[in-house]
Design a protein around this motif. Structure first.
Motif, PDB file in Angstrom:
ATOM      1  N   GLN A  73      33.235  35.551  51.188  1.00 52.32           N
ATOM      2  CA  GLN A  73      32.941  36.413  50.053  1.00 52.32           C
ATOM      3  C   GLN A  73      32.619  37.840  50.465  1.00 52.32           C
ATOM      4  N   GLN A  74      32.030  38.017  51.650  1.00 56.99           N
ATOM      5  CA  GLN A  74      31.494  39.325  52.002  1.00 56.99           C
ATOM      6  C   GLN A  74      32.166  39.988  53.186  1.00 56.99           C
ATOM      7  N   ASN A  75      33.004  39.291  53.926  1.00 53.30           N
ATOM      8  CA  ASN A  75      33.594  39.890  55.112  1.00 53.30           C
ATOM      9  C   ASN A  75      34.481  41.075  54.728  1.00 53.30           C
ATOM     10  N   TYR A  76      34.324  42.182  55.441  1.00 54.22           N
ATOM     11  CA  TYR A  76      35.058  43.397  55.095  1.00 54.22           C
ATOM     12  C   TYR A  76      36.556  43.243  55.329  1.00 54.22           C
ATOM     13  N   ASP A  77      36.959  42.577  56.386  1.00 57.11           N
ATOM     14  CA  ASP A  77      38.380  42.398  56.661  1.00 57.11           C
ATOM     15  C   ASP A  77      39.049  41.560  55.577  1.00 57.11           C
ATOM     16  N   LEU A  78      38.368  40.519  55.123  1.00 61.73           N
ATOM     17  CA  LEU A  78      38.939  39.694  54.064  1.00 61.73           C
ATOM     18  C   LEU A  78      39.007  40.448  52.745  1.00 61.73           C
ATOM     19  N   ARG A  79      37.990  41.233  52.457  1.00 61.94           N
ATOM     20  CA  ARG A  79      38.019  42.022  51.224  1.00 61.94           C
ATOM     21  C   ARG A  79      39.140  43.043  51.256  1.00 61.94           C
ATOM     22  N   ALA A  80      39.367  43.644  52.418  1.00 60.63           N
ATOM     23  CA  ALA A  80      40.484  44.585  52.545  1.00 60.63           C
ATOM     24  C   ALA A  80      41.824  43.868  52.404  1.00 60.63           C
ATOM     25  N   ALA A  81      41.918  42.647  52.941  1.00 59.91           N
ATOM     26  CA  ALA A  81      43.162  41.885  52.823  1.00 59.91           C
ATOM     27  C   ALA A  81      43.431  41.522  51.368  1.00 59.91           C
ATOM     28  N   ALA A  83      42.451  43.248  48.778  1.00 58.40           N
ATOM     29  CA  ALA A  83      42.859  44.500  48.131  1.00 58.40           C
ATOM     30  C   ALA A  83      44.326  44.815  48.422  1.00 58.40           C
ATOM     31  N   ARG A  84      44.773  44.527  49.642  1.00 55.42           N
ATOM     32  CA  ARG A  84      46.190  44.758  49.967  1.00 55.42           C
ATOM     33  C   ARG A  84      47.096  43.819  49.170  1.00 55.42           C
ATOM     34  N   ILE A  85      46.648  42.594  48.929  1.00 52.55           N
ATOM     35  CA  ILE A  85      47.427  41.670  48.104  1.00 52.55           C
ATOM     36  C   ILE A  85      47.542  42.206  46.681  1.00 52.55           C
ATOM     37  N   ASN A  86      46.432  42.680  46.127  1.00 50.94           N
ATOM     38  CA  ASN A  86      46.465  43.228  44.766  1.00 50.94           C
ATOM     39  C   ASN A  86      47.383  44.439  44.683  1.00 50.94           C
ATOM     40  N   ALA A  87      47.357  45.277  45.722  1.00 45.38           N
ATOM     41  CA  ALA A  87      48.244  46.441  45.733  1.00 45.38           C
ATOM     42  C   ALA A  87      49.705  46.012  45.826  1.00 45.38           C
ATOM     43  N   ALA A  88      49.994  45.017  46.657  1.00 44.93           N
ATOM     44  CA  ALA A  88      51.372  44.532  46.793  1.00 44.93           C
ATOM     45  C   ALA A  88      51.850  43.880  45.499  1.00 44.93           C
ATOM     46  N   ARG A  89      50.967  43.163  44.808  1.00 39.77           N
ATOM     47  CA  ARG A  89      51.344  42.533  43.541  1.00 39.77           C
ATOM     48  C   ARG A  89      51.633  43.598  42.485  1.00 39.77           C
ATOM     49  N   ALA A  90      50.811  44.641  42.457  1.00 40.24           N
ATOM     50  CA  ALA A  90      51.063  45.735  41.510  1.00 40.24           C
ATOM     51  C   ALA A  90      52.359  46.463  41.854  1.00 40.24           C
ATOM     52  N   ASN A  91      52.620  46.659  43.141  1.00 43.21           N
ATOM     53  CA  ASN A  91      53.859  47.319  43.555  1.00 43.21           C
ATOM     54  C   ASN A  91      55.077  46.490  43.160  1.00 43.21           C
ATOM     55  N   LEU A  92      54.959  45.160  43.248  1.00 41.97           N
ATOM     56  CA  LEU A  92      56.059  44.304  42.811  1.00 41.97           C
ATOM     57  C   LEU A  92      56.308  44.476  41.317  1.00 41.97           C
ATOM     58  N   GLY A  93      55.248  44.555  40.534  1.00 47.78           N
ATOM     59  CA  GLY A  93      55.429  44.774  39.100  1.00 47.78           C
ATOM     60  C   GLY A  93      56.086  46.106  38.792  1.00 47.78           C
ATOM     61  N   LEU A  94      55.694  47.155  39.522  1.00 47.46           N
ATOM     62  CA  LEU A  94      56.306  48.470  39.310  1.00 47.46           C
ATOM     63  C   LEU A  94      57.779  48.460  39.683  1.00 47.46           C
TER      64      LEU A  94
END
Length: 384
Positions: A73-81, A83-94
């Motif tokens: 829940q709190q690890n910074y590397d996992l949180r960044a990963a 966030a990258r998934i959310n960005a990639a999913r949004a990019n796929l929608g665009l």
């Protein structure tokens, strides 16, 4: 006439898509040996793997499980990963949205009043107010993907999304391993600290006994000095061990996203469940389960699609634009039959001179593909 043009455009798109054949992305060849070293000595190989177990099935220490859940829940590397998934999913929608017609509506209202001292003076328009309005619906704004450029860009975006998801799994595997390794290291150092304290207590008892023997004339002063030296060595081991415990606890706290602090213990090191051994000689097909390899493969597929998208930029782009609405110079007549307006505009754009931009774009895409191939092969030959 409008229906015929739309039907012809759709047929042209379907024929173009079926006429253009593109090679599927294939895995690059990787040299692998037919057998591993020492295969003849091991005999039959157990094909079961620790990878079939969940992390909470491997580690049954409740305190370690709590640490791992906190880290997820709190690890910074996992949180960044994530966030990258959310960005990639949004990019796929665009990217995917470019393959579909775009619809939008617009409306405007203009009010004017002629000046009595202006150019319209004497023409009957001076001092009069007029209104102009329009309500338009863009029924069609669509690029025919005849050459598959948009389709390949969507394919690349989808592969990049899969790569980001596999990267998150790889990060999770690494971080869970680091937390478990740090936790067991703390337990191991705790055992060393307990041994050091018991050793110190034993040597202090021995020193007292030797001093009593020296007072009785049985032991020499050399025996006393040697016993004191052993006590000193044991006493110096304790602060070093405690310092090592604090350093390991701080490393675990960093993985958990917390400030440096103590880490709670569960079972002792001797009470821990013995981890299953990884048998030698497992089939190479298990490599496909590694998230870093699957991420490298997805990235390779994305670069393969981008090469075809870059090549498709050489061909003309066919776009269709159509609108329907009402236009009138009086609001009262805006939605009447004579105020209706529509247009349909097919457009073809063919690049002629781009100063080497398209050629360089293809070269860049191919270079990225070659880099992805090398990265994929390197990932297979190196451990996680």
């Amino acid at each position: 006439m409008l229906n015929r043009l739309i039907t012809a455009a759709v047929m042209l798109s379907l024929l173009g898509n079926s006429a253009i054949s593109q090679k599927k992305s294939q895995r690059p060849s990787v040299k692998t040996s037919e057998s591993f070293r020492g295969a003849d000595e091991l005999g039959p190989v157990d094909q079961t793997s620790i990878g079939d177990l969940k992390w909470f099935e491997v580690f049954n220490d409740e305190e370690l499980q709590r640490l791992v859940r906190t880290e997820m829940q709190q690890n910074y590397d996992l949180r960044a990963a994530v966030a990258r998934i959310n960005a990639a999913r949004a990019n796929l929608g665009l990217t995917r949205s470019n393959q579909f017609p775009q619809l939008d509506a617009s409306a405007d209202l203009t009010l004017t009043r002629g000046s009595g001292n202006g150019q319209l003076a004497g023409s009957g328009q001076a001092g009069r107010g007029r209104s102009f309005g329009s309500v338009l619906l863009n029924l069609l704004s669509f690029e025919l993907d005849i050459w598959g450029r948009l389709r390949q860009e969507t394919k690349a975006a989808r592969a990049e999304l899969r790569a980001s998801e596999e990267d998150r799994k790889a990060v999770m595997t690494t971080v869970v391993s680091d937390v478990a390794t740090g936790y067991f290291s703390v337990l191991e150092v705790d055992s060393k600290l307990d041994i050091a304290k018991r050793t110190l207590a034993t040597r202090e008892d021995s020193l007292r006994l030797i001093k009593l023997r020296h007072q009785g004339g049985v032991a020499t002063m050399l025996d006393v000095r040697q016993a004191e030296d052993l006590v000193y060595q044991a006493s110096q081991t304790i602060p070093d061990t405690e310092r090592l415990i604090e350093q390991t606890e701080n490393q675990i706290s960093l993985l958990l996203g917390n400030n440096p602090g103590p880490i709670a213990r569960g079972q002792s090191l001797t009470q821990q469940q013995e981890l299953p051994e990884v048998p030698a000689g497992l089939t190479s097909s298990l490599l496909e389960r590694r998230p870093d390899i699957r991420a490298a493969e997805a990235n390779l597929e994305a670069q393969h699609a981008l090469v075809y998208a870059a090549k498709a930029a050489y061909f003309p782009r066919i776009s269709l634009t159509g609108l329907f609405g009402f236009q009138s110079n009086q609001l009262s007549n805006l939605f009447t039959g004579p105020s209706r307006a529509w247009s349909f505009v097919p457009q073809i754009t063919q690049p002629i001179f781009t100063a080497g931009r398209l050629k360089s774009n293809v070269k860049f895409a191919r270079a990225q593909q070659e880099f992805a191939v090398a990265q994929y092969q390197q990932t297979i030959h190196h451990p996680l």
